[in-house]
Design an enzyme around this catalytic site. Sequence first.
Site, PDB file in Angstrom:
ATOM      1  CB  ALA A   1      64.153 103.458  -7.275  1.00 34.06           C
TER       2      ALA A   1
ATOM      3  N   GLY B   1      66.824 101.379 -11.475  1.00 36.80           N
ATOM      4  CA  GLY B   1      65.920 102.256 -12.214  1.00 36.80           C
ATOM      5  C   GLY B   1      66.672 103.158 -13.186  1.00 36.80           C
TER       6      GLY B   1
ATOM      7  CD  GLU C   1      64.029  98.952 -13.943  1.00 36.98           C
ATOM      8  OE1 GLU C   1      64.079  99.684 -12.938  1.00 36.98           O
ATOM      9  OE2 GLU C   1      63.266  97.978 -14.043  1.00 36.98           O
TER      10      GLU C   1
ATOM     11  CD  GLU D   1      66.860  96.931  -9.857  1.00 35.21           C
ATOM     12  OE1 GLU D   1      67.827  96.223 -10.223  1.00 35.21           O
ATOM     13  OE2 GLU D   1      66.423  97.877 -10.528  1.00 35.21           O
TER      14      GLU D   1
HETATM   15  C1  3H9 Z   1      65.606 100.359  -8.013  1.00 36.24           C
HETATM   16  O1  3H9 Z   1      66.145 101.096  -8.790  1.00 36.24           O
HETATM   17  C2  3H9 Z   1      64.238  99.777  -8.229  1.00 36.24           C
HETATM   18  C3  3H9 Z   1      63.711  99.926  -9.633  1.00 36.24           C
HETATM   19  O2  3H9 Z   1      64.073  98.821 -10.435  1.00 36.24           O
HETATM   20  C4  3H9 Z   1      62.214  99.933  -9.663  1.00 36.24           C
HETATM   21  C5  3H9 Z   1      61.514 101.094  -9.155  1.00 36.24           C
HETATM   22  C6  3H9 Z   1      60.043 101.052  -9.445  1.00 36.24           C
HETATM   23  N1  3H9 Z   1      68.769 105.886  -3.193  1.00 36.24           N
HETATM   24  O3  3H9 Z   1      77.345 104.143  -1.685  1.00 36.24           O
HETATM   25  P1  3H9 Z   1      77.795 105.539  -1.451  1.00 36.24           P
HETATM   26  C7  3H9 Z   1      73.215 107.412  -1.096  1.00 36.24           C
HETATM   27  S1  3H9 Z   1      66.318  99.941  -6.543  1.00 36.24           S
HETATM   28  C8  3H9 Z   1      68.990 106.720  -2.164  1.00 36.24           C
HETATM   29  O4  3H9 Z   1      78.472 105.851  -0.177  1.00 36.24           O
HETATM   30  P2  3H9 Z   1      79.673 105.260  -3.608  1.00 36.24           P
HETATM   31  C9  3H9 Z   1      73.933 106.634  -0.012  1.00 36.24           C
HETATM   32  O5  3H9 Z   1      73.050 106.254   1.005  1.00 36.24           O
HETATM   33  C10 3H9 Z   1      67.849 100.828  -6.540  1.00 36.24           C
HETATM   34  N2  3H9 Z   1      70.230 107.008  -1.704  1.00 36.24           N
HETATM   35  O6  3H9 Z   1      78.708 106.070  -2.668  1.00 36.24           O
HETATM   36  C11 3H9 Z   1      74.963 107.645   0.439  1.00 36.24           C
HETATM   37  O7  3H9 Z   1      74.311 108.565   1.284  1.00 36.24           O
HETATM   38  P3  3H9 Z   1      75.079 109.215   2.540  1.00 36.24           P
HETATM   39  C12 3H9 Z   1      68.887 100.210  -7.372  1.00 36.24           C
HETATM   40  C13 3H9 Z   1      71.263 106.436  -2.320  1.00 36.24           C
HETATM   41  O8  3H9 Z   1      80.288 106.254  -4.517  1.00 36.24           O
HETATM   42  C14 3H9 Z   1      75.323 108.372  -0.860  1.00 36.24           C
HETATM   43  O9  3H9 Z   1      74.233 108.131  -1.765  1.00 36.24           O
HETATM   44  N3  3H9 Z   1      70.148 100.893  -7.223  1.00 36.24           N
HETATM   45  C15 3H9 Z   1      71.107 105.557  -3.397  1.00 36.24           C
HETATM   46  O10 3H9 Z   1      80.543 104.344  -2.820  1.00 36.24           O
HETATM   47  C16 3H9 Z   1      76.590 107.872  -1.509  1.00 36.24           C
HETATM   48  O11 3H9 Z   1      76.510 106.456  -1.634  1.00 36.24           O
HETATM   49  C17 3H9 Z   1      71.054 100.550  -6.287  1.00 36.24           C
HETATM   50  O12 3H9 Z   1      70.880  99.596  -5.568  1.00 36.24           O
HETATM   51  C18 3H9 Z   1      69.787 105.286  -3.846  1.00 36.24           C
HETATM   52  N4  3H9 Z   1      69.546 104.485  -4.887  1.00 36.24           N
HETATM   53  O13 3H9 Z   1      78.739 104.306  -4.470  1.00 36.24           O
HETATM   54  C19 3H9 Z   1      72.314 101.376  -6.232  1.00 36.24           C
HETATM   55  N5  3H9 Z   1      72.326 105.127  -3.792  1.00 36.24           N
HETATM   56  O14 3H9 Z   1      76.210 109.984   1.945  1.00 36.24           O
HETATM   57  C20 3H9 Z   1      72.677 101.683  -4.809  1.00 36.24           C
HETATM   58  C21 3H9 Z   1      73.216 105.736  -3.007  1.00 36.24           C
HETATM   59  O15 3H9 Z   1      74.041 110.033   3.193  1.00 36.24           O
HETATM   60  N6  3H9 Z   1      73.837 102.544  -4.716  1.00 36.24           N
HETATM   61  N7  3H9 Z   1      72.586 106.524  -2.105  1.00 36.24           N
HETATM   62  O16 3H9 Z   1      75.559 108.051   3.359  1.00 36.24           O
HETATM   63  C22 3H9 Z   1      75.095 102.120  -4.893  1.00 36.24           C
HETATM   64  O17 3H9 Z   1      75.346 100.982  -5.226  1.00 36.24           O
HETATM   65  C23 3H9 Z   1      76.205 103.077  -4.595  1.00 36.24           C
HETATM   66  O18 3H9 Z   1      75.675 104.103  -3.784  1.00 36.24           O
HETATM   67  C24 3H9 Z   1      76.845 103.742  -5.841  1.00 36.24           C
HETATM   68  C25 3H9 Z   1      77.830 104.835  -5.383  1.00 36.24           C
HETATM   69  C26 3H9 Z   1      77.613 102.665  -6.626  1.00 36.24           C
HETATM   70  C27 3H9 Z   1      75.814 104.384  -6.719  1.00 36.24           C
END
Ligand code: 3H9
Length: 697
Positions: free
Chosen positions: A62, A101, A104, A124
């Site tokens: 999400a 998500g 999911e 999450e």
């Molecule tokens: C969810 O899904 C809830 C659902 O179950 C239910 C819903 C109803 N959203 O980490 P990075 C941005 S909860 C918005 O440096 P990497 C991040 O801020 C979600 N922004 O890159 C950064 O921005 P900036 C569950 C996001 O290559 C840029 O992307 N998912 C999101 O080292 C690059 O990120 C997670 O918890 C996001 N979801 O790592 C995954 N994700 O450049 C969270 C990233 O402006 N994300 N951004 O600073 C991660 O773990 C890592 O970002 C990922 C990439 C592994 C994907």
Amino acid sequence: MTPVRLDLRDNVALISIDSPPVNALSHAVREGLMSCIENADADPDVQAIVIICDGRTFIAGADIREFAMPPQAPHLPDIVDRIDACETPVVAAIHGTALGGGLEVAMGCHYRVALASAKLGLPEVKLGLLPGASGTQRLPRLVGAEMALNMMLSGNPIPAQAALDAGLIDKIVTTDDLADAALDFASGAIDKGPRHVRDLPVADVAEELFDKSRANIAKKARGLFSPERIIRCVELSTQLPYAKGCKAERELFMECKDSPQSAGLRHAFFAERAVKKIPGIGEETQVRDIEKVAVLGAGTMGAGIAYSCLNAGYNVHLLDNNKEGLERGHATIHKLFEGGIARGKISKEKMLETIERLTLSEIYDDLSDADLVIEAVFENMAIKKEVFGKLDQVCKQGAILASNTSTLDVDEIAAATKRPQDVIGLHFFSPAHIMRLIEIIRGKETSAEVIATSLKLTRALGKIGVVVGNCFGFVGNRMLYSYGRENQFLLLEGAPPEQIDKVLYDWGMAMGPNAVGDLAGLDVGYKARQERSDLPDDPRFYRVADMLAELGRFGQKTGKGMYIYEEGSRQPTPDPQVQIMIEKESRALGIERRDISETEIIERCIYGLINEGARILGEGIALRASDIDVIWINGYGFPRHRGGPMHYADTVGLKNIYKRVCKFREEFGAEYWEPAGLLKELADKGNSFSDFDKDAN
Ligand code: 3H9
């Protein structure tokens, strides 16, 4: 332009999501996905559907930023249900990371194929949430309740092969062209038709699984809100029909989403990513090549830094002016590797290969080809200046000269060289191979290139580098003084060490301040205070800590400090002798002892921190309030779910904090409790530290 496209490839619809950087499910992506699915499903020519992503990854979850806003339809659970309801088979084609998500959505599809390099997870819990789009009900149906619990409670992703073995995906794609392979797979699935995950039974589970999980999280996830709710959801997946399980999941998800813990953890997520944004430093800033790192000083800290650099792939030279010291450092590095082997983190062969990149000597001239030198000698200005003077003579032009000082003036150290632009502070935290934080201290002449290279280095080490300004103690240790000071005063005023430690531990700190003092060594702080001439002329100031150090009670390393330790144990036991000593000292200083409440302990220790943090921010030593949060979460055991001290202050309200600080000024004097100018200014305007960050960026 819409972030989701629909193309027809013969009789298969290819739905492509293109929403950089990580294809998060923003409102626009959700709308596009829903509309493409509906169109594809309604098209009589479409016999199968593939969902794929452009860019570096499949959907990473999400859009976390939207959790702070009112929800907007279409909601993710409805999209997942809509995908599942398609009459033709739907295939998710996964590369990069399918997270939250994103996974999911993939589990809403009827089949999943992935590149071998892909990872899949439900992280999450790390954001104080639970999977809220049927993940808690679908994952147990695919991989069983036990593995589902492990994945959701750890939040860690699993590799594609493990996902295939567990039944989470149907195929690993071995060619480079994921789209082609997924289209082929989808064509092959037309005859099989949809396979609905929601219709699968959850395999029987051992009766004690959920009790065991609860017992486990009581320790590992102390005080956290979402883990227990995750367990409840998975338990329900084994008891209720799919739709009822989803309904319960939705309710519990909303409770988590609206919790202050989730707000704190989401804040920490973005704060840790904001640290890399430094004014004046961008992609155009040159970064120097680092191949050889020299570490000067083979003590515990130097050895830990050398070990981290070896693991990150650098050639490392360890230098010490003392042969025994060098041998000890070498032995420490070996021990760290052996620990890594015992924990299965590294193989023996890999260790031998890695350690080949380590050289040792007592000769400064051996540093002449180092690209970066990290000095980790004794915390004493005269010694540091002598070392940097020598480095200036032997190091090549362009080498970065870094000091691992935890408190001292980086400009004064730089002035011992003729190249202050190349001098920087790299403050590692102990134990250096474990702690993620590095304070990067920019001196007044440190070049942008040197800062950018240091930031890159910290990432290569798998750590978080926070750029801060130069002042005594920088951000972390300067704030620690106020926190420690209040702890010390409270001891004299009537709170026993174990009471203070329990209150702050229960509040969420990784350890209480008195247990931390014993772990770090009371001699360390004592020596540091002896070196300072600017400390308050107040006999109560760090009095108890000084007395213990003067008695040779240095903490764990001497078996006695604020607490007593049984031989070989790290478990602190209150020492009645210490209590007698403190009470006697209170009397000698004319301090009337009293019962001290939990609230007072928390407010004095934490508000002391916040007030100093505000001062640091006002002086520009920290760029953002959120940088201070990152430092305290990653370097000082501040509870992540409270978002760091500055975010916590915002949740209490700066007006309230300001009022209490003023009250403490009345009670305990302006010397320690003068409110920071910035705290007053923000409180007067009704603003928060987060507003300050928005205005500053
Ligand atoms: C969810 O899904 C809830 C659902 O179950 C239910 C819903 C109803 N959203 O980490 P990075 C941005 S909860 C918005 O440096 P990497 C991040 O801020 C979600 N922004 O890159 C950064 O921005 P900036 C569950 C996001 O290559 C840029 O992307 N998912 C999101 O080292 C690059 O990120 C997670 O918890 C996001 N979801 O790592 C995954 N994700 O450049 C969270 C990233 O402006 N994300 N951004 O600073 C991660 O773990 C890592 O970002 C990922 C990439 C592994 C994907």
